[in-house]
Design an enzyme around this catalytic site. Sequence first.
Site: not given
Ligand code: CP
Ligand code: NVA
Length: 307
Positions: A100, A127, A130, A223, A263, A291
């Site tokens: 990430r 992502h 997701q 989101d 998400c 997930r």
């Molecule tokens: N939806 C998602 O990726 O959640 P987290 O940021 O908690 O991993």
């Molecule tokens: N768009 C959000 C998704 C979190 C899972 C972010 O990047 O913070």
Amino acid sequence: MRHFLRDDDLSPAEQREVLELALAMKAEPYARKPLAGPQTVAVLFDKSSTRTRVSFAVGIADLGGNPLVMDTGTTQIGRGEPIADTARVLGRMTSAVVWRTYAQAGLEDMAAHAGVPVVNALSDDFHPCQILADWLTVLEHKGTLAGLTVAYLGDGANNMGHSYVLGGATAGMHVRVGAPSGYQPDPAIVADAQRVAATTGGSVVITDDPAEALRDADVVITDTWVSMGQEDEKAERLALFSGYSITTEAMGLARPDAVVLHCLPAYRGLEIAADVIDGPQSVVWDEAENRLHAQKAVLAWLLAKAS
Ligand code: CP
Ligand code: NVA
């Protein structure tokens, strides 16, 4: 070597294959052990996470492997060691790398030098894990993906906006993004999605009119309006996106049997009303659980391709 850095790294047939594997793994969570050894998978975080961290750690263990979960701030990446050098080292000792991060280019660099499959666990641009979980959830609730209309409202230019456009086109869905001008998906990604949609029967529509996006939708998604790394823009973003909230009234435009996805983490009263996310059309907890199953499937699929 196959990687999963963006949604269209899986062809339409491959996306279906991974989703079918995910359904099979959900039915029999401990039946497949492609990481027996145990082999180790490195799971790296430059940003916060709850779901992604837990689902990869649990999923890798379910597959017979050893999850090595690290915050990169405590590694030499955090002190500026080149990604390529880190990748070469991780690839010598692990069977896959999950990361990430911020820049998509960093993931590409990791993939170019690791010699093992690399999975995008969220970047600023995409992502994709997701979206696999989301489509698994829709498949469970609707029985199909191709031909469904998906409305995504809010920040069309964030990772989720881009992944819905690409991953939805891959699944043969009609993706409608309702987002204000300046916050719509990158035209280059929309063009990529449209090329895929032409082969799957799907379509992509970008509009600044939330009602146009929502009308008769089978799946309604939003989101956060303030993604990780955008905290400084919070005030202007909250003002800008206020007309794109998923409220009960907005849901009245979608099909009565529409399902609602998010998400998570969610901000009730901003991008989604509490009575919608906590209401009968919401499938967000199935989505969060999925997930785990979706990521086990994509990891197993990539490892099989690598061997
Ligand atoms: N939806 C998602 O990726 O959640 P987290 O940021 O908690 O991993
Ligand atoms: N768009 C959000 C998704 C979190 C899972 C972010 O990047 O913070």
